[in-house]
Enzyme design. Structure first.
Site, PDB file in Angstrom:
ATOM      1  N   GLU A 256       2.583  -2.795 -12.849  1.00 36.36           N
ATOM      2  CA  GLU A 256       3.040  -3.943 -12.059  1.00 36.36           C
ATOM      3  C   GLU A 256       2.416  -5.160 -12.723  1.00 36.36           C
ATOM      4  O   GLU A 256       1.219  -5.414 -12.558  1.00 36.36           O
ATOM      5  CB  GLU A 256       2.551  -3.826 -10.606  1.00 36.36           C
ATOM      6  CG  GLU A 256       3.122  -2.656  -9.837  1.00 36.36           C
ATOM      7  CD  GLU A 256       4.622  -2.737  -9.658  1.00 36.36           C
ATOM      8  OE1 GLU A 256       5.173  -3.846  -9.686  1.00 36.36           O
ATOM      9  OE2 GLU A 256       5.257  -1.675  -9.536  1.00 36.36           O
ATOM     10  N   CYS A 290       1.527 -12.604  -8.003  1.00 39.12           N
ATOM     11  CA  CYS A 290       2.530 -12.418  -9.057  1.00 39.12           C
ATOM     12  C   CYS A 290       3.956 -12.695  -8.570  1.00 39.12           C
ATOM     13  O   CYS A 290       4.824 -13.027  -9.358  1.00 39.12           O
ATOM     14  CB  CYS A 290       2.418 -11.034  -9.677  1.00 39.12           C
ATOM     15  SG  CYS A 290       2.392  -9.737  -8.452  1.00 39.12           S
TER      16      CYS A 290
END
Ligand code: ADP
Length: 493
Positions: A256, A290
């Site tokens: 990720e 993010c």
């Protein structure tokens, strides 16, 4: 053995947790409170030798853990969720002290982490294979879903608990064990989980927690042949290194990585609602997320009124020590993780301004923490006249900077939204839902929020495309990161 430490009623030791006990290490690291720059704890970091022992322990523990019934594994996971909820306030205080986010956001992170233990606690018993119909009538085949083995979980500092919870809950449900390496600057909340895991019934060795230096511990995980999967939430640079290292033993990686989310405001959007949502998204963890809005696309005809509304919303926001947050004093954003992060964000803003962007607004700290010269606070900033080829448009800002781009047509904005190398999250705001859906379906990202600033939930699979990652977390899909297949083809009776 180090001294036991009490943080607001939670007892744990600031040292690696291996095979059910805290072990001693001479390598230490100072953990500071980013709102004050003051010392919080001295944490003993795992050496490569401790990391190896932790992996070896997880290998032994896995033999027994995979034999525990999925029903029982699920019950243990659900007990972890219940215990997190019980101890929420104390854990949230510790989380805010080491990470900096406002207390209400830490409470939310504990709930979010608990939701993954609850979800995978329920899903564990639904992992099942099938019997396939063979082309030869006298044969059949069984497909089993088995745990991949020992996992290395490597997590960042923005959600120090939840990023671990997502990985560990899915892996334990699948029957894996593993070693959790939290980020260097936020290991305390992870270490505080050790007694909680144990009291919930997690057998010793199933979750080893080893604070440590990324490259050093990462190499041990990559080189150890019994680690069959490394799951990272972190930067693209780290993801690339792990992927390259994993190649030699054909290890699975689950990554990720960074995003560069477009936040697209369609011409018919309700501006008050949209601004309100954007500010919540962008100030969440002070922009160090993010999936936060990195490039904000506004129709050129709405530019001025949008910026006016954004500024008036920001003027009423509060940026201060996250521990000052209470029901009477809602803190919207805390400090950045450390002063170097402020320098990095500033460099992006300076570069944009040199290339034509304008500072339309900068938050004025009153007599708050920043004016006392303490902590790594960065003033929320609105930048107008941002264009696609500036450095600030090419990667994560990771700070409370609202980078405003304008556009003329919807086709143009879709093309520009997709023109970057990342593809993690995207947002579309508008009143006509069929227009929103049409735009959302054209975005090259892993997840899109339509009129929603936080679409991430335990039930929903989430993972990036392009340079944003491989694999997914959450949902039933998140289990497959930790499962492998075994197929047996055999004659019928
Ligand atoms: P960020 O820039 O968000 O801190 P990093 O990728 O540097 O992202 O850090 C995320 C996690 O990855 C942290 O736990 C860090 O210690 C770890 N890490 C950093 N470098 C490596 C590496 N070479 N191998 C394994 N883990 C690493």
């Amino acid at each position: 053995m180090s001294a036991q430490r009490k943080f607001d009623g939670i007892w744990f030791e600031p040292a690696p947790w291996v095979n059910g006990e805290y072990v001693r290490s001479d390598a230490t690291r100072l953990i500071t409170n980013p709102a004050k720059g003051s010392k919080l704890a001295e944490v003993q970091f795992a050496t490569p030798q401790i990391a190896t022992e932790a992996i070896n322990g997880a290998v032994v523990a896995q033999r027994a853990w995979k034999e525990v019934s999925a029903f029982e594994r699920g019950n243990i996971l659900k007990t972890i969720a219940a215990k997190l909820t019980e101890q929420k306030e104390k854990l949230a205080t510790l989380l805010t002290a080491e990470q900096g986010k406002p207390y209400w956001q830490s409470l939310g992170e504990i709930d979010y982490a608990a939701s993954f233990f609850q979800w995978y606690g329920e899903e564990a018993r639904r992992i099942s294979g099938r019997i396939g119909s063979h082309p030869q009538n006298d044969r059949e085949f069984f497909i089993e879903h088995l745990p991949i083995g020992v996992v290395g979980w490597i997590t960042p500092w923005n959600f120090p608990l939840a990023q671990g919870a997502k990985k560990i809950a899915a892996a334990l449900a699948a029957g894996c064990t593993g070693v959790w390496k939290p980020a260097e600057s936020t290991p305390l909340i992870a270490l505080a989980m050790a007694p909680l895991f144990r009291s919930a019934g997690v057998p010793d060795g199933v979750v080893q927690i080893i604070p440590g230096e990324g490259p050093q511990i990462g190499s041990v995980m990559i080189e150890h042949p019994e680690v069959r999967c490394v799951s990272l939430t972190g930067s693209k640079a780290t993801g690339s290194k792990l992927m390259a290292g994993a190649a030699s033993q054909i290890k699975r990686v689950s990554l990720e990585l960074g995003g560069n989310a477009p936040f697209i405001i369609l011409p018919d959007a309700d501006l008050d609602f949209t601004v309100d949502q954007l500010v919540q998204l962008k100030l969440f963890v002070t922009g160090q997320v993010c999936v936060t809005a990195n490039r904000i696309f506004v129709p050129d005809v709405l530019h001025e009124q949008f910026i006016d509304r954004l500024i008036s919303k920001l003027e009423s926001s509060k940026v201060e020590d996250g521990l000052n947050d209470s029901s009477q004093n809602r803190v919207d954003a805390g400090p950045l993780i450390h002063s170097q992060a402020c320098v990095g964000v500033d460099a992006l803003v300076d570069d944009a301004c040199k290339n034509g962007a304008k500072v339309a607004y900068r938050y004025a700290f009153g007599r708050g923490d920043r004016s006392k010269g303490e902590g790594s606070f960065y003033a929320p900033t609105v930048l107008s006249h941002v264009v696609d080829d500036m450095r600030i448009s090419k990667g994560e800002i990771f700070g409370p900077v609202f980078a405003i781009h304008t556009y003329r047509t919807v086709d143009e904005v879709i093309q520009r939204a997709n023109s970057v190398s990342q593809g993690l999250a995207g947002y579309v705001y508008g009143t006509d839902l069929s227009d929103c859906r049409r735009v959302a379906r054209k975005l090259d990202v892993g997840i899109v929020g339509v009129n929603e600033w936080r679409p991430l939930k335990a039930e929903i699979p989430f993972g990036g495309i392009k340079e944003s990652g491989i694999g997914s977390e959450g949902g039933i899909e998140g289990l497959s990161e930790y499962l492998r297949l075994r197929v047996i083809s055999l004659p019928k009776d």
